[in-house]
Design a protein around this motif. Structure first.
Motif, PDB file in Angstrom:
ATOM      1  N   PHE A   1     -12.975  -3.156   7.681  1.00  0.00           N
ATOM      2  CA  PHE A   1     -12.852  -1.783   8.165  1.00  0.00           C
ATOM      3  C   PHE A   1     -14.063  -0.939   7.795  1.00  0.00           C
ATOM      4  O   PHE A   1     -14.403   0.012   8.504  1.00  0.00           O
ATOM      5  CB  PHE A   1     -11.553  -1.153   7.644  1.00  0.00           C
ATOM      6  N   VAL A   2     -14.724  -1.276   6.694  1.00  0.00           N
ATOM      7  CA  VAL A   2     -15.976  -0.595   6.372  1.00  0.00           C
ATOM      8  C   VAL A   2     -16.996  -0.868   7.466  1.00  0.00           C
ATOM      9  O   VAL A   2     -17.677   0.033   7.981  1.00  0.00           O
ATOM     10  CB  VAL A   2     -16.508  -1.054   5.001  1.00  0.00           C
ATOM     11  N   LYS A   3     -17.125  -2.138   7.841  1.00  0.00           N
ATOM     12  CA  LYS A   3     -18.067  -2.500   8.899  1.00  0.00           C
ATOM     13  C   LYS A   3     -17.712  -1.824  10.211  1.00  0.00           C
ATOM     14  O   LYS A   3     -18.575  -1.369  10.945  1.00  0.00           O
ATOM     15  CB  LYS A   3     -18.079  -4.019   9.075  1.00  0.00           C
ATOM     16  N   ARG A   4     -16.403  -1.771  10.484  1.00  0.00           N
ATOM     17  CA  ARG A   4     -15.985  -1.157  11.743  1.00  0.00           C
ATOM     18  C   ARG A   4     -16.320   0.330  11.781  1.00  0.00           C
ATOM     19  O   ARG A   4     -16.822   0.855  12.760  1.00  0.00           O
ATOM     20  CB  ARG A   4     -14.473  -1.345  11.945  1.00  0.00           C
TER      21      ARG A   4
ATOM     22  N   LEU B   1      -2.826   4.350   7.148  1.00  0.00           N
ATOM     23  CA  LEU B   1      -2.167   3.364   6.299  1.00  0.00           C
ATOM     24  C   LEU B   1      -2.975   2.087   6.128  1.00  0.00           C
ATOM     25  O   LEU B   1      -2.522   1.156   5.459  1.00  0.00           O
ATOM     26  CB  LEU B   1      -0.789   3.016   6.889  1.00  0.00           C
ATOM     27  N   VAL B   2      -4.158   2.046   6.691  1.00  0.00           N
ATOM     28  CA  VAL B   2      -4.973   0.836   6.591  1.00  0.00           C
ATOM     29  C   VAL B   2      -5.239   0.464   5.136  1.00  0.00           C
ATOM     30  O   VAL B   2      -5.310  -0.712   4.786  1.00  0.00           O
ATOM     31  CB  VAL B   2      -6.293   1.035   7.372  1.00  0.00           C
ATOM     32  N   TYR B   3      -5.307   1.459   4.265  1.00  0.00           N
ATOM     33  CA  TYR B   3      -5.590   1.182   2.853  1.00  0.00           C
ATOM     34  C   TYR B   3      -4.501   0.340   2.199  1.00  0.00           C
ATOM     35  O   TYR B   3      -4.717  -0.293   1.159  1.00  0.00           O
ATOM     36  CB  TYR B   3      -5.785   2.489   2.080  1.00  0.00           C
ATOM     37  N   THR B   4      -3.314   0.307   2.819  1.00  0.00           N
ATOM     38  CA  THR B   4      -2.205  -0.478   2.259  1.00  0.00           C
ATOM     39  C   THR B   4      -2.134  -1.893   2.811  1.00  0.00           C
ATOM     40  O   THR B   4      -1.372  -2.714   2.279  1.00  0.00           O
ATOM     41  CB  THR B   4      -0.864   0.208   2.552  1.00  0.00           C
TER      42      THR B   4
ATOM     43  N   ASP C   1      -3.885  -4.697   2.870  1.00  0.00           N
ATOM     44  CA  ASP C   1      -4.148  -5.865   2.035  1.00  0.00           C
ATOM     45  C   ASP C   1      -4.065  -5.544   0.548  1.00  0.00           C
ATOM     46  O   ASP C   1      -4.622  -6.267  -0.276  1.00  0.00           O
ATOM     47  CB  ASP C   1      -5.512  -6.468   2.378  1.00  0.00           C
ATOM     48  N   ASN C   2      -3.391  -4.443   0.214  1.00  0.00           N
ATOM     49  CA  ASN C   2      -3.297  -4.064  -1.194  1.00  0.00           C
ATOM     50  C   ASN C   2      -1.944  -3.405  -1.441  1.00  0.00           C
ATOM     51  O   ASN C   2      -1.764  -2.209  -1.243  1.00  0.00           O
ATOM     52  CB  ASN C   2      -4.429  -3.115  -1.585  1.00  0.00           C
ATOM     53  N   ALA C   3      -1.011  -4.222  -1.902  1.00  0.00           N
ATOM     54  CA  ALA C   3       0.339  -3.716  -2.151  1.00  0.00           C
ATOM     55  C   ALA C   3       0.366  -2.668  -3.246  1.00  0.00           C
ATOM     56  O   ALA C   3       1.258  -1.813  -3.276  1.00  0.00           O
ATOM     57  CB  ALA C   3       1.263  -4.871  -2.523  1.00  0.00           C
ATOM     58  N   ASP C   4      -0.599  -2.721  -4.151  1.00  0.00           N
ATOM     59  CA  ASP C   4      -0.608  -1.813  -5.294  1.00  0.00           C
ATOM     60  C   ASP C   4      -1.577  -0.648  -5.132  1.00  0.00           C
ATOM     61  O   ASP C   4      -1.863   0.058  -6.108  1.00  0.00           O
ATOM     62  CB  ASP C   4      -0.977  -2.599  -6.558  1.00  0.00           C
ATOM     63  N   ALA C   5      -2.088  -0.452  -3.910  1.00  0.00           N
ATOM     64  CA  ALA C   5      -3.039   0.639  -3.695  1.00  0.00           C
ATOM     65  C   ALA C   5      -2.422   1.971  -4.074  1.00  0.00           C
ATOM     66  O   ALA C   5      -1.240   2.233  -3.823  1.00  0.00           O
ATOM     67  CB  ALA C   5      -3.481   0.670  -2.228  1.00  0.00           C
ATOM     68  N   GLU C   6      -3.217   2.828  -4.687  1.00  0.00           N
ATOM     69  CA  GLU C   6      -2.714   4.143  -5.075  1.00  0.00           C
ATOM     70  C   GLU C   6      -2.326   4.941  -3.843  1.00  0.00           C
ATOM     71  O   GLU C   6      -3.055   5.001  -2.856  1.00  0.00           O
ATOM     72  CB  GLU C   6      -3.778   4.900  -5.873  1.00  0.00           C
ATOM     73  N   GLU C   7      -1.184   5.553  -3.933  1.00  0.00           N
ATOM     74  CA  GLU C   7      -0.651   6.338  -2.819  1.00  0.00           C
ATOM     75  C   GLU C   7      -1.603   7.471  -2.438  1.00  0.00           C
ATOM     76  O   GLU C   7      -2.107   8.190  -3.299  1.00  0.00           O
ATOM     77  CB  GLU C   7       0.696   6.897  -3.248  1.00  0.00           C
ATOM     78  N   ARG C   8      -1.824   7.648  -1.138  1.00  0.00           N
ATOM     79  CA  ARG C   8      -2.735   8.685  -0.660  1.00  0.00           C
ATOM     80  C   ARG C   8      -2.016   9.872  -0.024  1.00  0.00           C
ATOM     81  O   ARG C   8      -2.564  10.963   0.047  1.00  0.00           O
ATOM     82  CB  ARG C   8      -3.730   8.098   0.337  1.00  0.00           C
ATOM     83  N   HIS C   9      -0.816   9.635   0.499  1.00  0.00           N
ATOM     84  CA  HIS C   9      -0.047  10.733   1.099  1.00  0.00           C
ATOM     85  C   HIS C   9       0.820  11.323  -0.007  1.00  0.00           C
ATOM     86  O   HIS C   9       1.937  10.870  -0.263  1.00  0.00           O
ATOM     87  CB  HIS C   9       0.819  10.205   2.244  1.00  0.00           C
ATOM     88  N   LYS C  10       0.310  12.343  -0.672  1.00  0.00           N
ATOM     89  CA  LYS C  10       0.923  12.825  -1.915  1.00  0.00           C
ATOM     90  C   LYS C  10       1.836  14.029  -1.744  1.00  0.00           C
ATOM     91  O   LYS C  10       2.644  14.324  -2.625  1.00  0.00           O
ATOM     92  CB  LYS C  10      -0.188  13.166  -2.923  1.00  0.00           C
ATOM     93  N   THR C  11       1.695  14.735  -0.626  1.00  0.00           N
ATOM     94  CA  THR C  11       2.513  15.937  -0.408  1.00  0.00           C
ATOM     95  C   THR C  11       3.003  15.946   1.034  1.00  0.00           C
ATOM     96  O   THR C  11       2.225  15.692   1.963  1.00  0.00           O
ATOM     97  CB  THR C  11       1.699  17.215  -0.681  1.00  0.00           C
ATOM     98  N   GLN C  12       4.279  16.250   1.223  1.00  0.00           N
ATOM     99  CA  GLN C  12       4.828  16.321   2.575  1.00  0.00           C
ATOM    100  C   GLN C  12       6.049  17.229   2.586  1.00  0.00           C
ATOM    101  O   GLN C  12       7.008  17.012   1.850  1.00  0.00           O
ATOM    102  CB  GLN C  12       5.220  14.936   3.081  1.00  0.00           C
ATOM    103  N   TYR C  13       5.996  18.251   3.436  1.00  0.00           N
ATOM    104  CA  TYR C  13       7.169  19.111   3.587  1.00  0.00           C
ATOM    105  C   TYR C  13       8.084  18.548   4.674  1.00  0.00           C
ATOM    106  O   TYR C  13       7.671  17.771   5.539  1.00  0.00           O
ATOM    107  CB  TYR C  13       6.757  20.545   3.931  1.00  0.00           C
ATOM    108  N   PHE C  14       9.342  18.956   4.649  1.00  0.00           N
ATOM    109  CA  PHE C  14      10.333  18.633   5.671  1.00  0.00           C
ATOM    110  C   PHE C  14      11.109  19.911   5.994  1.00  0.00           C
ATOM    111  O   PHE C  14      11.445  20.674   5.095  1.00  0.00           O
ATOM    112  CB  PHE C  14      11.322  17.578   5.162  1.00  0.00           C
ATOM    113  N   GLU C  15      11.374  20.136   7.288  1.00  0.00           N
ATOM    114  CA  GLU C  15      12.213  21.284   7.662  1.00  0.00           C
ATOM    115  C   GLU C  15      12.771  21.067   9.048  1.00  0.00           C
ATOM    116  O   GLU C  15      12.067  20.658   9.954  1.00  0.00           O
ATOM    117  CB  GLU C  15      11.421  22.591   7.655  1.00  0.00           C
TER     118      GLU C  15
END
Length: 789
Positions: free
Chosen positions: A5-8, A500-503, A505-519
């Protein structure tokens, strides 16, 4: 991020191997502003074409190796439904993809249909695209108007303008109903939102056996294709498979984007009995035991963390054992049809996946299968409904009535929905359901991503917090296409989702979506760095607010690091943390145009009450003509809860005997029709199949021109009251009847108003079994509908 994905990404920035737009030398396409501008060719001075070489033609193609992309989205399938996520319903297609791909166990939607779909395609929060709730209850406030802005171009349009072929099949539900008439505007229709091909329905739901279908902007005459085994979801699978095959036949190297959005399993739960019968007896244990069984399977499969317990079900959900034997018999059969429809829906998705495999492109196609656009629906209320339009008009059906028609469940005469308690069970291990944005039972949906050629992991789970707004950024990164700054000359609001590409090939990747509201309709929640706070403001079975909307009362707090199912409320133990979370919610609410909060639901179905655009605003009369068909309820004069008159100028030629519908609104489950049967003028008012009132003249229409008048004298004093119906021909009263109750909110969601025919199902079903039977054989000059003060 993998090296691939870096190359892409670098390839997109530096060059394009496909496009050679201006000169013979490859040049990079500037994809930051789309559509990509045509080249500025130098002027040619040579007269003789044989003495000069033409410049290369501009070809807009995706980046090299951009894959085919298929998004499968089912409807109202809760977290605890599919076998893939521990549920009791067999979903072999979802299972198959999960076994060879990745299962996302903490993926979220918005709690209702339209908002999820709009957010998915836009990569922005649903209020940012003005779809804060479903289109039928849009208001005038920014964030809730139902009008998708041109500053948030959907991913389909971005892909199309970068060289993809695009097609959408199935449910749309992103176009305001006021925009569905011939007057438009049509900018929120699928074919103006990036899809070159659309085949499906525009609104919230469809009669699976007698659907109103659009192919592009045109209504399809489905009478030609129906047979006893017809089902809408099978039809769209046929259409999708045929389109993909044709596209690959013509341009095998060109990638496509397919959005396959089933009608199932939104109400009505209509499916052929053989599918329901597969589950005969499998829900006799009831919803309480089903929740326990589902959680046990989820724990065993590692879908939920060890130690997860069932969240306490709502107080309004009675224990299964407290119901009578007749009630349990009804409820169990309701669940069997729901389960049968779920499996049928997955089967049709499987036909699309099988077609990819048959074409040899499955492994290099990014398939994203989202099992539900929100949680399972509890809109069947306590006992369920044989005719779900009864719920929309606040007319509960008794268990005795439903049992009397149980053999018709799932057939063309029904429009069914199951009891709300099943929704709680099918959303296990959570407590709440669709509509509840403050609970994961309303917003957490099992999701699978399958792309074997690029994702090395097989059968693994991903536990990073993710949301439907992450889908569009994921698609763009996979395709190697940058998020554009300008689309059609309009500067874009940046996407808010996280790829979600960061996930992959890495099951333990640090979560990037850290905040989300719902209404959703006042129900609200906030996720932030492992914590969740929420308010259950209203319930699907009670629209009244449980707490003052302006107070902090009702807020709950959960530590998701130790509480997967939202079972342990820490609000009293950690008031400081709760206040921090409420502050984050308010910040997000202001930033995303969530405020003001509006808890009204069914009341907002009336455009005037809701304050949204009303195509008939201020008009007291409307004259329609032959050829005007397929008019949605929000585009027609509203004759509910008032006195009204219909005046039709019709003609009978020679010895012909007129027959057919002059004007009809709604269908066999609710509506009204002015018609002629075997030469006799008549009118039928169908109140939810519970009370059908018909008026009929004792004399045939005379040869030549006639005027047929239907007048309704409303009782007044509230909504849904009765009145006196009077039928007259050429000024002479020919019939008079009392109508005890009338529709207060909506005749239907999917059916329409039609001149000279009654499409889909027929109001006077016993007189006109099909739409073709209802075609008017005389002449119609005009029909005027009036509201009488």
């Amino acid at each position: 991020m993998t090296l691939y994905f870096v190359k892409r990404a670098l390839a997109v920035i530096v060059t394009s191997v496909f496009a050679q737009a201006v000169s013979a030398e490859p040049t990079a396409l500037d994809r930051s502003s789309i559509p990509i501008a045509a080249p500025d060719y130098p002027s040619i001075t040579e007269v003789d074409a044989n003495k000069v070489q033409p410049p290369p033609l501009q070809v807009i193609s995706p980046p090299e190796k951009a894959p085919n992309i298929v998004v499968i989205l089912t409807d109202d399938v809760g977290y605890g439904v599919p076998s893939t996520f521990g549920g009791p319903v067999d979903t072999p297609t979802l299972d198959r993809l999960a076994q060879n791909g990745l299962s996302y166990t903490r993926f979220h939607t918005t709690a209702l249909c339209s908002p999820t779909r709009s957010a998915l395609k836009a990569g922005r929060n649903h209020h940012m695209v003005n779809v804060g709730s479903v289109q039928e209850i849009a208001t005038a406030f920014p964030g809730n108007t139902g009008q998708i802005p041109n500053t948030t171009a959907p991913v389909a349009e971005i892909l199309r303008l970068n060289g993809y072929n695009t097609a959408a099949f199935g449910k749309w539900h992103e176009t305001a109903l006021t925009d569905t008439s011939v007057s438009g505007p049509q900018h929120n229709w699928p074919n103006r939102q990036g899809f070159e091909k659309f085949y499906g329905f525009i609104g919230a739901e469809v009669n699976f056996l007698r659907p109103n279908i659009h192919d592009g902007f045109a209504l399809v005459d489905t009478d030609k294709i129906r047979d006893p085994d017809y089902h809408f979801d099978a039809d769209i699978a046929d259409q999708a498979v045929n389109w993909m095959r044709a596209q690959k036949t013509m341009t095998p190297e060109k990638p496509f984007f397919v959005y396959f959005a089933t009608g199932g399993v939104h109400a009505p739960h209509m499916v052929h009995k053989k599918w329901a019968d597969k589950y005969s007896g499998k829900f006799d244990q009831g919803w309480d035991k089903l929740r326990e069984e589902t959680l046990a399977r989820q724990l065993e499969a590692g879908i939920v963390p060890e130690g997860t317990v069932l969240a306490q079900k709502p107080d309004e959900v009675d224990d299964w054992d407290s119901h009578t034997a007749d009630e349990r018999r009804l409820y169990a059969r309701q669940a069997e049809f729901f389960a049968g429809l779920v499996e049928h829906t997955d089967y049709q998705a499987g036909r699309v996946v099988d077609a990819l495999e048959d074409m040899g492109i499955l492994d290099d196609t990014l398939v994203i299968y989202i099992s539900g656009d929100n949680g399972t629906s509890a809109e069947g209320e306590r006992d369920g409904y044989f005719n779900w339009y009864s719920m929309m008009n606040r007319y509960p059906e008794t268990v005795e009535y439903q049992l009397s028609r149980l053999d018709e469940w799932g057939t063309i005469t029904s429009y069914p929905h199951m009891a709300a308690s099943w929704a709680v069970a099918f959303d296990a291990p959570f407590a709440w359901t669709k509509q509840e944005a403050g609970d994961f039972g309303g917003t957490r949906n099992g999701t699978v991503i399958h792309w074997p050629n690029m994702i090395k992991a097989r059968g693994e789970k991903r536990t990073q917090f993710s949301h439907v707004i992450d889908i569009a950024p994921t698609i763009l990164e996979v395709a190697g296409i940058p998020e554009p700054e300008y689309v059609n000359g309009v500067k874009q609001i940046p996407m808010q989702g996280t790829s979600l590409v960061y996930t992959f090939d890495n099951a333990d990747a640090e979560e990037r979506h850290k905040t989300q509201y719902f209404e959703m309709v006042g129900n609200r929640g906030i996720y932030h760095e492992g914590w969740f706070a929420r308010v259950i403001q209203t319930t699907p079975w009670n629209p009244e607010s449980r707490y003052p909307i302006t107070s902090k009362e009702g807020w709950e707090l959960f530590d998701l690091r130790n509480d997967f199912s939202l079972s342990n409320n820490l609000a009293k133990d950690k008031p400081k943390k709760l206040n921090e979370m409420i502050k984050v919610f308010m910040e997000q609410a202001v930033e995303n145009h969530v405020l003001p909060l509006d808890t009204r639901l069914l009341d907002r179905m009336d455009a005037k009450t809701a304050g949204r655009i009303d195509l008939m605003d201020g008009r007291k009369s409307l004259t329609v003509f032959p050829g005007m068909i397929g008019m949605a309820e929000d585009t027609f004069l509203n004759v509910k809860n008032t006195s009204s008159r219909i005046t039709a100028a019709v003609g009978v030629r020679g010895d012909e005997e007129a027959n057919g519908v002059i004007l009809a609104q709604g269908g066999s489950h609710s509506g009204w029709a002015l018609y002629v049967t075997d030469g006799y003028p008549a009118f039928t008012y169908n109140f939810l199949q519970h009370q059908i009132t018909s008026l009929k003249s004792s004399e045939r229409l005379p040869e030549g021109e006639s005027t047929i008048t239907y007048t309704f004298d409303y009782d007044g004093d509230g909504r849904g009251k009765g009145g006196t119906a009077i039928l007259a021909v050429n000024g002479k009263e020919v019939a008079r009847e009392r109508i005890e109750r009338t529709i207060m909110n909506a005749y239907t969601v999917d059916e329409t108003t039609d001149v000279g025919v009654d499409l889909s199902t027929q109001v006077a079903q016993s007189v006109f079994p099909t739409a073709r039977d209802s075609l008017f054989t005389g002449t119609i000059e005009a029909v005027t509908v009036e509201i009488l003060e």
